[in-house]
Design a protein around this motif. Structure first.
Motif, short mmCIF file in Angstrom:
data_model
loop_
_atom_site.label_atom_id
_atom_site.label_comp_id
_atom_site.label_asym_id
_atom_site.label_seq_id
_atom_site.Cartn_x
_atom_site.Cartn_y
_atom_site.Cartn_z
N ILE C 128 9.04 -5.83 7.19
CA ILE C 128 9.25 -4.40 6.97
C ILE C 128 8.31 -3.88 5.91
N ALA C 129 8.15 -4.69 4.85
CA ALA C 129 7.26 -4.29 3.75
C ALA C 129 5.83 -4.14 4.26
N GLU C 130 5.46 -5.13 5.09
CA GLU C 130 4.10 -5.09 5.63
C GLU C 130 3.90 -3.81 6.46
N ILE C 131 4.94 -3.61 7.31
CA ILE C 131 4.84 -2.43 8.16
C ILE C 131 4.73 -1.18 7.32
N ARG C 132 5.54 -1.18 6.25
CA ARG C 132 5.52 0.01 5.39
C ARG C 132 4.15 0.21 4.73
N ALA C 133 3.62 -0.97 4.29
CA ALA C 133 2.28 -0.90 3.64
C ALA C 133 1.23 -0.41 4.63
N GLY C 134 1.38 -0.98 5.86
CA GLY C 134 0.44 -0.61 6.92
C GLY C 134 0.49 0.92 7.15
N ALA C 135 1.70 1.42 7.19
CA ALA C 135 1.91 2.84 7.45
C ALA C 135 1.31 3.70 6.34
N LEU C 136 1.48 3.24 5.11
CA LEU C 136 0.92 3.96 3.94
C LEU C 136 -0.59 4.05 4.05
N GLU C 137 -1.15 2.87 4.40
CA GLU C 137 -2.61 2.80 4.53
C GLU C 137 -3.08 3.80 5.59
N ALA C 138 -2.33 3.73 6.71
CA ALA C 138 -2.70 4.61 7.81
C ALA C 138 -2.61 6.10 7.40
N VAL C 139 -1.55 6.42 6.67
CA VAL C 139 -1.38 7.78 6.17
C VAL C 139 -2.57 8.18 5.32
N LYS C 140 -3.04 7.23 4.46
CA LYS C 140 -4.20 7.52 3.60
C LYS C 140 -5.42 7.85 4.43
N VAL C 141 -5.63 6.93 5.40
CA VAL C 141 -6.83 7.12 6.24
C VAL C 141 -6.75 8.45 6.98
#
Lengths: 236, 80, 175
Positions: C128-141
């Motif tokens: 879940i954490a990874e997914i959340r981090a992934g999502a954050l990154e994606a939001v940044k991009v």
């Protein structure tokens, strides 16, 4: 009275002391009865007794208990003598009830001999066992002092009358019973065929005599036991 | 002489008859002994068995006297 | 009666008083009594008393044997009761033991299951954490790209570096 006459068995009139007479015959038959009951009957030595053996045991137990009860424990060693007297008397009495038989116990000579045997045996035994203390039998210490000499005289007389009454009782009973039957038989003879009442009376008297035959034997030996007790324990 | 003999015999027979009355006394005595024994036995049946021998002794004494009178009668009849 | 007796040479009427026959009677009486006494004393009385004693002995032996058997029966019953009680105690013990064993196994199994569950939960957390981090990154991009496009559309020339820095700053501040 013919039934009481002593006759030689093998003819002749002479009766010496050794002559075999009808007395001999009927006394021998009492011995046969004793042998049958007490030797043949107990031959089996069975734990579960046959009829005749249980009868012998019954008589044994009855007389043994009587000797022990009346004479005390130390009287029990005179039991064989008492038993001998009882068996002789009871079988002589019962055999005497057979028609045409001779009743040896109806003779004063026989009963007096037995009574004197008991008397002398008991007196000698008393003197041997107790010495001079045997005389306390006549000195009743529970009576008032004034009466004692009088009672002593009575006691001495009654002591010496004992064998007389002892013997006459048995002989008299036997003789009386046979005489009564004889009298009724005489009535029957007079009345002939219609003699219902005398025959009934004879049957009744015969039944009574059966009882008397046994009771007199019992009484004879019980009195012998009483005398024996007096000899063993003269202090009343 | 014959008359005297008859008289003696008559006396003997009368005496014998009188002597027989004594047997009634013996009967009374025996009845008394047995009756008292039975009344005592009914009062205390447990003690009765022990006294049977005593009763027989009593009967014997009472009866002996009756037998004596009978004997006297017999003697008068046959021996005198 | 008297005639007959006189014919037989008897003087007395009563045969009992005929003293001539006395020695005879007394002699035979003594013989008889001695014979009966000997028979009784030698044979009959010892035999009867032996039989009676033997019977008494047999009876008391039998009674004793019966008593013995009764005693044995009582003992056997006691032993049976004792065995029954023992068996009950044993059964109770076995039940308790089995229960304890099962409890132990159960505890172990529960602990294992707990551990497994914990491990799985941790794994899931990580994912879940990874997914959340992934999502954050994606939001940044996505935010940077969107910001570039917007900036481009507005006609303003701006280089990528600046835009990126601004977006990052906004994100950090907004976050």
């Amino acid at each position: 009275m013919e039934q009481f006459i002593v006759k030689p068995l093998f003819g002749g009139h002479e009766i010496n002391w050794y002559t075999p007479t009808n007395v001999t015959l009927w006394m021998a038959l009492t011995i046969v009865c004793v042998l049958v009951l007490f030797v043949l009957g107990t031959r089996g030595r069975a734990i579960v007794p046959s009829r005749i053996q249980s009868l012998a045991e019954l008589v044994y137990g009855f007389i043994y208990k009587m000797v022990e009860d009346v004479s005390g424990k130390d009287g029990a060693k005179y039991f064989p003598y008492i038993m001998t007297l009882f068996l002789y008397i009871v079988f002589a009495n019962l055999l005497g009830l057979l028609p045409l038989s001779f009743t040896t116990t109806s003779h004063a000579a026989v009963t007096a001999t037995m009574a004197l045997m008991v008397f002398f045996f008991v007196t000698i035994l008393g003197v041997v066992k107790n010495g001079i203390g045997f005389l306390s039998l006549f000195w009743i210490s529970s009576a008032p002092l004034v009466l004692r000499p009088v009672l002593a005289i009575i006691e001495v007389i009654s002591y010496f009358v004992r064998p007389v009454s002892h013997s006459i009782r048995l002989a008299g009973n036997m003789m009386a019973g046979h005489a009564v039957i004889k009298v009724f038989a005489g009535f029957a003879g007079v009345l002939g065929v219609g003699a219902v009442a005398p025959i009934f009376a004879i049957s009744a008297v015969f039944a009574l005599e059966l009882l008397v035959a046994v009771i007199q034997a019992y009484v004879f030996v019980i009195l012998a036991c009483v005398y024996l007790r007096d000899a063993l324990h003269p202090h009343h | 002489m014959a008359v005297t003999g008859d008289l003696v015999q008559m006396g003997a027979y009368i005496g014998a008859g009188l002597a027989c009355t004594g047997m009634g006394g013996a009967a009374v005595g025996v009845g008394h002994v047995v009756g008292n024994y039975i009344s005592g036995a009914l009062r205390n049946p447990s003690a009765a068995a022990g006294q049977t021998a005593t009763m027989f002794i009593g009967i014997a004494f009472a009866e002996a006297l009756g037998i004596f009178s009978f004997l006297v009668a017999l003697l008068l009849m046959f021996a005198v | 009666m008297a005639v007959e007796e006189q014919a037989a040479g008897k003087a007395v009427g009563m045969p009992q008083l005929d003293f001539a026959t006395y020695p005879n009677q007394i002699f035979w009486l003594l013989v008889t009594l001695v014979v009966i006494y000997l028979v009784l004393n030698k044979v009959a009385l010892p035999r009867i008393s032996a039989v009676l004693a033997e019977r008494q002995g047999t009876i008391s032996n039998d009674i004793a044997a019966a008593e013995d058997l009764k005693q044995k029966a009582v003992e056997a019953e006691a032993a049976y009761n004792k065995a029954l009680a023992d068996a009950r105690v044993e059964a109770a013990r076995i039940v308790a033991e089995t229960k304890a064993e099962i409890q132990k196994d159960l505890n172990v199994a529960i602990a294992k299951a707990d551990a497994e569950i914990a491990a799985k939960a941790a794994e899931s957390e990580k994912a879940i954490a990874e997914i959340r981090a992934g999502a954050l990154e994606a939001v940044k991009v996505v935010a940077k790209d969107t910001a570039k496009e917007i900036v481009a559309v507005l006609g303003t020339k701006a280089d990528a570096k600046t835009i990126n820095a601004a977006v990052t700053a906004r994100l950090k501040g907004g976050a």
